[in-house]
Write a protein that holds these residues in place. Structure first.
Motif, PDB file in Angstrom:
ATOM      1  N   UNK A  87     -11.668 -12.584 -19.944  1.00  0.00           N
ATOM      2  CA  UNK A  87     -11.362 -12.090 -18.726  1.00  0.00           C
ATOM      3  C   UNK A  87     -11.411 -11.783 -17.832  1.00  0.00           C
ATOM      4  N   UNK A  88     -12.891 -12.773 -17.440  1.00  0.00           N
ATOM      5  CA  UNK A  88     -12.785 -12.812 -15.410  1.00  0.00           C
ATOM      6  C   UNK A  88     -13.009 -11.044 -14.899  1.00  0.00           C
ATOM      7  N   UNK A  89     -14.191 -10.336 -16.020  1.00  0.00           N
ATOM      8  CA  UNK A  89     -14.855  -9.375 -15.381  1.00  0.00           C
ATOM      9  C   UNK A  89     -15.895  -9.324 -14.292  1.00  0.00           C
ATOM     10  N   UNK A  90     -15.959  -8.617 -13.020  1.00  0.00           N
ATOM     11  CA  UNK A  90     -17.340  -8.541 -13.099  1.00  0.00           C
ATOM     12  C   UNK A  90     -18.838  -8.347 -13.716  1.00  0.00           C
ATOM     13  N   UNK A  91     -19.948  -8.301 -12.792  1.00  0.00           N
ATOM     14  CA  UNK A  91     -20.958  -7.897 -13.762  1.00  0.00           C
ATOM     15  C   UNK A  91     -21.464  -6.759 -14.685  1.00  0.00           C
ATOM     16  N   UNK A  92     -20.632  -5.734 -13.747  1.00  0.00           N
ATOM     17  CA  UNK A  92     -20.649  -4.242 -14.007  1.00  0.00           C
ATOM     18  C   UNK A  92     -20.027  -3.464 -15.214  1.00  0.00           C
TER      19      UNK A  92
END
Length: 200
Positions: A87-92
């Motif tokens: 989904x292209x989310x960030x690391x956090x």
């Protein structure tokens, strides 16, 4: 007259033998009662000793409990990272999802094993929470801590060897740290000791 005397002697002897037999029987009954009472007391003492005996948790049992949690955590983390990355989310955000799914799968595996024992869902859910919360929490703390501290691991992609290498090492370290925790809990009748009761 001599005949009467013999009859009287015979009657006295009969009464004497009957009295001795009665006393002997009473003595035997008393011994039986005493023995039964002593046996009952010994049985009660043994039952009480067993009920209050401290639990003994071996390393194999603790390792199995930890491995059970590790499987759920690994499934949840990998699935969370795959979804987050896709989904292209960030690391956090990806890490939060991975942790949530790790707890979900860890609880689900335990819940499934308890339900097989015929326990109702509400009871099984409470047992799963009590059994796995600390274990999964420690495992996730160590696991994600290793990944965060490993240089470049947070930026690694699913196709990178670093991603899988860091994940494997983090799970191994988490297993090593969590096993003594589970051993301590099982030895005190907590954690997976609670789950173990529903399978016996």
């Amino acid at each position: 007259m001599h005949h009467d005397t013999r009859d009287e002697q015979h009657e006295q002897q009969g009464r004497h033998e009957h009295h001795e037999h009665h006393e002997h029987h009473g003595h035997d009954s008393g011994n039986a009662d005493h023995t039964g009472h002593a046996g009952h007391a010994d049985h009660s003492a043994h039952a009480g000793h067993t009920a209050h005996a401290p639990g003994k948790a071996g390393w194999p049992m603790a390792a199995r409990a930890t491995l059970h949690c590790l499987i759920g955590c690994a499934i949840g983390e990998i699935l969370g990272m795959v979804i987050g990355t896709g989904l292209g989310w960030g690391n956090a955000e990806t890490m939060v999802l991975a942790i949530i799914l790790a707890f979900a799968f860890g609880y689900t595996l335990t819940l499934r094993s308890i339900l097989k024992a015929g326990v109702d869902f509400r009871t099984a859910f409470r047992v799963a929470l009590a059994a796995d919360t600390l274990s999964i929490g420690v495992m996730e703390l160590i696991d994600n801590g290793v990944i965060v501290l490993w240089p470049g691991a947070m930026e690694a992609q699913l196709a990178d060897a670093l991603f899988w290498g860091a994940l494997a090492l983090s799970l191994a370290v988490a297993f090593a740290v969590t096993t003594p925790v589970n051993k301590w809990m099982i030895g005190r009748g907590k954690g997976h000791a609670v789950v173990h009761r529903y399978h016996h």
